[in-house]
Design a protein around this motif. Sequence first.
Motif, mmCIF file in Angstrom:
data_model
loop_
_atom_site.group_PDB
_atom_site.id
_atom_site.type_symbol
_atom_site.label_atom_id
_atom_site.label_comp_id
_atom_site.label_asym_id
_atom_site.label_seq_id
_atom_site.Cartn_x
_atom_site.Cartn_y
_atom_site.Cartn_z
ATOM 1 N N UNK A 139 -6.668 33.430 -11.167
ATOM 2 C CA UNK A 139 -5.978 34.346 -10.261
ATOM 3 C C UNK A 139 -5.273 33.595 -9.146
ATOM 4 N N UNK A 140 -5.875 32.508 -8.677
ATOM 5 C CA UNK A 140 -5.315 31.797 -7.532
ATOM 6 C C UNK A 140 -3.976 31.139 -7.863
ATOM 7 N N UNK A 141 -3.802 30.763 -9.125
ATOM 8 C CA UNK A 141 -2.534 30.154 -9.549
ATOM 9 C C UNK A 141 -1.732 31.077 -10.467
ATOM 10 N N UNK A 142 -2.186 32.296 -10.635
ATOM 11 C CA UNK A 142 -1.583 33.288 -11.554
ATOM 12 C C UNK A 142 -1.197 32.629 -12.871
ATOM 13 N N UNK A 143 -2.179 31.996 -13.513
ATOM 14 C CA UNK A 143 -1.901 31.267 -14.746
ATOM 15 C C UNK A 143 -2.926 31.590 -15.828
ATOM 16 N N UNK A 144 -2.526 31.308 -17.068
ATOM 17 C CA UNK A 144 -3.388 31.541 -18.237
ATOM 18 C C UNK A 144 -2.960 30.543 -19.300
ATOM 19 N N UNK A 145 -3.164 29.280 -19.037
ATOM 20 C CA UNK A 145 -2.691 28.210 -19.917
ATOM 21 C C UNK A 145 -3.550 28.127 -21.172
ATOM 22 N N UNK A 146 -2.906 27.923 -22.310
ATOM 23 C CA UNK A 146 -3.588 27.822 -23.601
ATOM 24 C C UNK A 146 -3.845 26.358 -23.918
ATOM 25 N N UNK A 147 -5.074 26.035 -24.373
ATOM 26 C CA UNK A 147 -5.431 24.659 -24.709
ATOM 27 C C UNK A 147 -6.189 24.605 -26.027
ATOM 28 N N UNK A 148 -6.008 23.473 -26.700
ATOM 29 C CA UNK A 148 -6.809 23.179 -27.879
ATOM 30 C C UNK A 148 -6.999 21.678 -27.939
ATOM 31 N N UNK A 149 -8.210 21.257 -28.204
ATOM 32 C CA UNK A 149 -8.517 19.839 -28.141
ATOM 33 C C UNK A 149 -7.947 19.024 -29.286
ATOM 34 N N UNK A 150 -7.781 19.628 -30.462
ATOM 35 C CA UNK A 150 -7.338 18.879 -31.629
ATOM 36 C C UNK A 150 -6.600 19.845 -32.553
ATOM 37 N N UNK A 151 -5.275 19.767 -32.534
ATOM 38 C CA UNK A 151 -4.494 20.725 -33.330
ATOM 39 C C UNK A 151 -4.443 20.298 -34.792
ATOM 40 N N UNK A 152 -4.245 21.310 -35.636
ATOM 41 C CA UNK A 152 -4.114 21.102 -37.076
ATOM 42 C C UNK A 152 -2.740 21.581 -37.534
ATOM 43 N N UNK A 153 -2.348 21.121 -38.701
ATOM 44 C CA UNK A 153 -1.055 21.553 -39.257
ATOM 45 C C UNK A 153 -1.001 23.074 -39.351
ATOM 46 N N UNK A 154 -2.133 23.690 -39.659
ATOM 47 C CA UNK A 154 -2.199 25.146 -39.803
ATOM 48 C C UNK A 154 -2.013 25.899 -38.490
ATOM 49 N N UNK A 155 -2.007 25.198 -37.359
ATOM 50 C CA UNK A 155 -1.748 25.829 -36.060
ATOM 51 C C UNK A 155 -0.254 25.996 -35.781
ATOM 52 N N UNK A 156 0.577 25.482 -36.656
ATOM 53 C CA UNK A 156 2.026 25.625 -36.489
ATOM 54 C C UNK A 156 2.394 27.097 -36.501
ATOM 55 N N UNK A 157 2.991 27.572 -35.427
ATOM 56 C CA UNK A 157 3.253 29.002 -35.250
ATOM 57 C C UNK A 157 4.008 29.188 -33.937
ATOM 58 N N UNK A 158 4.332 30.446 -33.645
ATOM 59 C CA UNK A 158 4.904 30.798 -32.349
ATOM 60 C C UNK A 158 3.800 31.446 -31.509
ATOM 61 N N UNK A 159 3.675 31.010 -30.263
ATOM 62 C CA UNK A 159 2.615 31.491 -29.378
ATOM 63 C C UNK A 159 3.228 32.269 -28.221
ATOM 64 N N UNK A 160 2.690 33.458 -27.993
ATOM 65 C CA UNK A 160 3.177 34.345 -26.936
ATOM 66 C C UNK A 160 2.068 34.617 -25.935
ATOM 67 N N UNK A 161 2.393 34.447 -24.677
ATOM 68 C CA UNK A 161 1.524 34.881 -23.596
ATOM 69 C C UNK A 161 1.941 36.301 -23.202
ATOM 70 N N UNK A 162 0.987 37.145 -22.835
ATOM 71 C CA UNK A 162 1.319 38.532 -22.499
ATOM 72 C C UNK A 162 0.337 39.065 -21.470
#
Lengths: 114, 113
Positions: free
Chosen positions: A68-91
Amino acid sequence: GNSVTQMEGPVTLSEEAFLTINCTYTATGYPSLFWYVQYPGEGLQLLLKATKADDKGSNKGFEATYRKETTSFHLEKGSVQVSDSAVYFCALSDRTGANSKLTFGKGITLSVRP
Amino acid sequence: DAEITQSPRHKITETGRQVTLACHQTWNHNNMFWYRQDLGHGLRLIHYSYGVQDTNKGEVSDGYSVSRSNTEDLPLTLESAASSQTSVYFCASSELKLAAEQYFGPGTRLTVT
Protein backbone atom coordinates in the motif's frame (compact mmCIF):
# COMPACT_ATOMS: atom_id res chain seq x y z
CA GLY A 1 -10.41 7.15 -11.75
CA ASN A 2 -8.65 3.84 -11.27
CA SER A 3 -5.59 2.99 -13.32
CA VAL A 4 -2.89 0.34 -13.53
CA THR A 5 0.59 0.91 -14.93
CA GLN A 6 2.81 -1.95 -16.00
CA MET A 7 6.43 -1.83 -17.06
CA GLU A 8 7.09 -1.68 -20.78
CA GLY A 9 7.75 -4.90 -22.62
CA PRO A 10 8.41 -7.30 -24.14
CA VAL A 11 10.66 -9.22 -21.78
CA THR A 12 12.91 -12.05 -22.93
CA LEU A 13 14.66 -14.28 -20.41
CA SER A 14 16.63 -17.48 -20.41
CA GLU A 15 15.21 -20.51 -18.65
CA GLU A 16 15.86 -20.50 -14.88
CA ALA A 17 16.34 -16.72 -14.78
CA PHE A 18 14.69 -14.56 -12.11
CA LEU A 19 11.61 -12.64 -13.18
CA THR A 20 10.24 -9.34 -11.93
CA ILE A 21 7.34 -7.56 -13.65
CA ASN A 22 6.49 -4.20 -12.15
CA CYS A 23 2.94 -3.02 -11.53
CA THR A 24 1.75 0.15 -9.82
CA TYR A 25 -1.78 1.38 -9.39
CA THR A 26 -3.90 4.43 -8.68
CA ALA A 27 -7.22 3.90 -6.93
CA THR A 28 -9.46 5.39 -4.30
CA GLY A 29 -9.60 3.39 -1.12
CA TYR A 30 -8.09 -0.06 -0.92
CA PRO A 31 -8.58 -2.11 -4.07
CA SER A 32 -8.08 -5.81 -4.57
CA LEU A 33 -5.16 -6.63 -6.85
CA PHE A 34 -4.74 -9.39 -9.41
CA TRP A 35 -2.33 -10.89 -11.89
CA TYR A 36 -3.89 -12.60 -14.89
CA VAL A 37 -1.98 -14.64 -17.49
CA GLN A 38 -2.86 -15.21 -21.15
CA TYR A 39 -1.22 -18.14 -22.92
CA PRO A 40 -1.02 -18.00 -26.71
CA GLY A 41 -4.41 -18.32 -28.38
CA GLU A 42 -6.34 -18.45 -25.10
CA GLY A 43 -8.40 -16.24 -22.85
CA LEU A 44 -7.06 -14.81 -19.60
CA GLN A 45 -6.89 -16.83 -16.43
CA LEU A 46 -6.28 -15.77 -12.87
CA LEU A 47 -2.71 -16.33 -11.70
CA LEU A 48 -2.90 -14.86 -8.19
CA LYS A 49 -4.58 -12.14 -6.16
CA ALA A 50 -4.33 -10.16 -2.91
CA THR A 51 -7.18 -8.40 -1.21
CA LYS A 52 -5.53 -6.27 1.48
CA ALA A 53 -2.26 -4.54 2.29
CA ASP A 54 0.75 -6.81 2.94
CA ASP A 55 -1.10 -9.85 1.58
CA LYS A 56 1.03 -12.09 -0.61
CA GLY A 57 -0.60 -13.94 -3.47
CA SER A 58 1.17 -17.01 -4.84
CA ASN A 59 0.60 -19.68 -7.46
CA LYS A 60 2.74 -21.86 -9.75
CA GLY A 61 5.94 -20.41 -8.25
CA PHE A 62 4.84 -16.81 -8.88
CA GLU A 63 4.43 -14.35 -6.02
CA ALA A 64 3.25 -10.78 -5.58
CA THR A 65 2.88 -8.70 -2.42
CA TYR A 66 0.30 -5.93 -1.99
CA ARG A 67 2.31 -2.83 -1.00
CA LYS A 68 0.00 0.00 0.00
CA GLU A 69 2.81 2.41 0.83
CA THR A 70 4.22 2.20 -2.70
CA THR A 71 0.89 1.35 -4.42
CA SER A 72 2.58 -1.61 -6.08
CA PHE A 73 1.96 -5.29 -6.80
CA HIS A 74 5.10 -6.54 -8.54
CA LEU A 75 5.11 -10.10 -9.90
CA GLU A 76 8.16 -12.31 -9.21
CA LYS A 77 9.32 -15.81 -9.95
CA GLY A 78 12.63 -17.26 -8.90
CA SER A 79 13.22 -19.53 -11.90
CA VAL A 80 11.19 -19.16 -15.09
CA GLN A 81 10.43 -21.99 -17.49
CA VAL A 82 9.74 -22.00 -21.21
CA SER A 83 6.11 -22.81 -20.34
CA ASP A 84 5.81 -19.43 -18.56
CA SER A 85 5.95 -17.66 -21.92
CA ALA A 86 2.70 -15.68 -22.02
CA VAL A 87 1.20 -12.22 -21.63
CA TYR A 88 0.83 -11.03 -18.03
CA PHE A 89 -1.76 -8.48 -16.94
CA CYS A 90 -1.94 -6.64 -13.66
CA ALA A 91 -5.46 -5.56 -12.64
CA LEU A 92 -7.39 -4.02 -9.79
CA SER A 93 -10.94 -4.20 -8.53
CA ASP A 94 -12.25 -1.42 -6.36
CA ARG A 95 -14.12 -2.11 -3.16
CA THR A 96 -17.24 -0.09 -3.83
CA GLY A 97 -19.45 -3.12 -3.55
CA ALA A 98 -19.66 -6.82 -4.16
CA ASN A 99 -19.17 -6.45 -7.87
CA SER A 100 -15.88 -7.36 -9.49
CA LYS A 101 -15.32 -4.87 -12.29
CA LEU A 102 -11.63 -4.89 -13.21
CA THR A 103 -9.25 -2.25 -14.49
CA PHE A 104 -6.36 -3.81 -16.41
CA GLY A 105 -2.86 -2.68 -17.23
CA LYS A 106 -1.65 -2.92 -20.82
CA GLY A 107 -0.03 -6.29 -20.33
CA ILE A 108 3.53 -7.42 -20.90
CA THR A 109 4.73 -10.27 -23.10
CA LEU A 110 7.23 -12.65 -21.53
CA SER A 111 9.28 -14.96 -23.73
CA VAL A 112 11.49 -17.58 -22.08
CA ARG A 113 14.13 -19.22 -24.23
CA PRO A 114 15.59 -22.67 -23.49
CA ASP B 1 -17.57 -28.87 -15.96
CA ALA B 2 -18.75 -25.30 -16.00
CA GLU B 3 -17.41 -23.16 -18.81
CA ILE B 4 -17.75 -19.95 -20.76
CA THR B 5 -17.95 -20.14 -24.54
CA GLN B 6 -17.88 -17.58 -27.31
CA SER B 7 -19.03 -17.79 -30.90
CA PRO B 8 -17.96 -17.37 -33.54
CA ARG B 9 -14.24 -17.68 -32.85
CA HIS B 10 -13.39 -15.77 -36.00
CA LYS B 11 -15.53 -13.35 -37.98
CA ILE B 12 -14.91 -11.15 -41.00
CA THR B 13 -17.53 -8.55 -41.80
CA GLU B 14 -17.92 -5.41 -43.86
CA THR B 15 -18.12 -1.85 -42.69
CA GLY B 16 -21.68 -0.84 -41.80
CA ARG B 17 -23.02 -4.32 -41.12
CA GLN B 18 -24.59 -5.30 -37.82
CA VAL B 19 -22.68 -8.05 -36.02
CA THR B 20 -23.56 -10.02 -32.90
CA LEU B 21 -21.02 -11.93 -30.86
CA ALA B 22 -22.36 -14.60 -28.54
CA CYS B 23 -21.24 -15.37 -24.99
CA HIS B 24 -22.65 -18.25 -22.96
CA GLN B 25 -21.62 -19.31 -19.45
CA THR B 26 -22.67 -22.31 -17.39
CA TRP B 27 -21.15 -21.08 -14.10
CA ASN B 28 -24.49 -19.52 -13.09
CA HIS B 29 -22.62 -16.27 -12.43
CA ASN B 30 -24.48 -13.02 -11.91
CA ASN B 31 -21.73 -10.83 -13.38
CA MET B 32 -20.79 -10.83 -17.06
CA PHE B 33 -18.37 -8.58 -18.93
CA TRP B 34 -17.26 -7.80 -22.46
CA TYR B 35 -13.72 -6.57 -23.20
CA ARG B 36 -11.75 -5.78 -26.30
CA GLN B 37 -8.03 -6.46 -26.53
CA ASP B 38 -5.82 -4.30 -28.71
CA LEU B 39 -2.06 -4.04 -28.90
CA GLY B 40 -0.83 -1.22 -26.70
CA HIS B 41 -4.13 -0.93 -24.84
CA GLY B 42 -4.46 -4.15 -22.90
CA LEU B 43 -8.07 -5.06 -22.13
CA ARG B 44 -10.72 -2.37 -22.14
CA LEU B 45 -14.20 -2.83 -20.75
CA ILE B 46 -17.04 -2.39 -23.25
CA HIS B 47 -20.19 -3.33 -21.32
CA TYR B 48 -21.04 -5.29 -18.23
CA SER B 49 -24.05 -6.76 -16.45
CA TYR B 50 -24.65 -7.58 -12.81
CA GLY B 51 -27.76 -9.66 -13.45
CA VAL B 52 -30.77 -10.27 -15.69
CA GLN B 53 -32.10 -7.04 -17.23
CA ASP B 54 -29.10 -5.10 -15.90
CA THR B 55 -26.57 -3.60 -18.33
CA ASN B 56 -23.93 -0.89 -17.88
CA LYS B 57 -21.53 0.98 -20.13
CA GLY B 58 -17.81 0.53 -19.81
CA GLU B 59 -15.03 2.83 -20.91
CA VAL B 60 -15.33 2.07 -24.67
CA SER B 61 -19.05 1.47 -25.18
CA ASP B 62 -19.71 3.70 -28.21
CA GLY B 63 -20.98 1.64 -31.14
CA TYR B 64 -21.74 -1.43 -29.00
CA SER B 65 -24.81 -2.68 -27.16
CA VAL B 66 -25.71 -5.64 -24.95
CA SER B 67 -28.84 -7.15 -23.48
CA ARG B 68 -29.26 -9.66 -20.65
CA SER B 69 -32.45 -11.70 -20.85
CA ASN B 70 -31.19 -14.67 -18.85
CA THR B 71 -28.32 -15.56 -16.54
CA GLU B 72 -26.32 -17.57 -19.07
CA ASP B 73 -26.02 -15.21 -22.05
CA LEU B 74 -24.71 -11.73 -22.79
CA PRO B 75 -24.60 -11.12 -26.56
CA LEU B 76 -22.58 -8.14 -27.80
CA THR B 77 -23.94 -6.27 -30.83
CA LEU B 78 -22.01 -3.92 -33.06
CA GLU B 79 -24.75 -1.75 -34.51
CA SER B 80 -22.82 -0.64 -37.60
CA ALA B 81 -19.37 -2.17 -37.75
CA ALA B 82 -16.39 0.15 -38.27
CA SER B 83 -12.76 -0.65 -39.08
CA SER B 84 -11.81 0.72 -35.64
CA GLN B 85 -13.74 -2.18 -34.13
CA THR B 86 -11.36 -4.74 -35.58
CA SER B 87 -10.12 -6.42 -32.42
CA VAL B 88 -10.17 -9.53 -30.27
CA TYR B 89 -13.23 -9.64 -28.01
CA PHE B 90 -13.34 -11.47 -24.70
CA CYS B 91 -16.32 -12.30 -22.57
CA ALA B 92 -15.93 -13.00 -18.85
CA SER B 93 -18.12 -13.88 -15.91
CA SER B 94 -17.77 -13.83 -12.13
CA GLU B 95 -19.67 -14.41 -8.94
CA LEU B 96 -21.34 -11.53 -7.17
CA LYS B 97 -18.77 -11.09 -4.40
CA LEU B 98 -15.82 -8.92 -3.50
CA ALA B 99 -12.58 -9.65 -5.38
CA ALA B 100 -14.22 -12.47 -7.30
CA GLU B 101 -12.16 -14.15 -10.00
CA GLN B 102 -13.28 -13.47 -13.55
CA TYR B 103 -13.47 -16.48 -15.86
CA PHE B 104 -12.71 -15.68 -19.48
CA GLY B 105 -13.91 -17.18 -22.72
CA PRO B 106 -11.49 -18.09 -25.53
CA GLY B 107 -12.13 -14.88 -27.46
CA THR B 108 -13.56 -13.87 -30.85
CA ARG B 109 -11.28 -12.32 -33.45
CA LEU B 110 -13.32 -9.81 -35.45
CA THR B 111 -12.07 -8.20 -38.63
CA VAL B 112 -14.03 -5.33 -40.18
CA THR B 113 -13.07 -4.70 -43.83
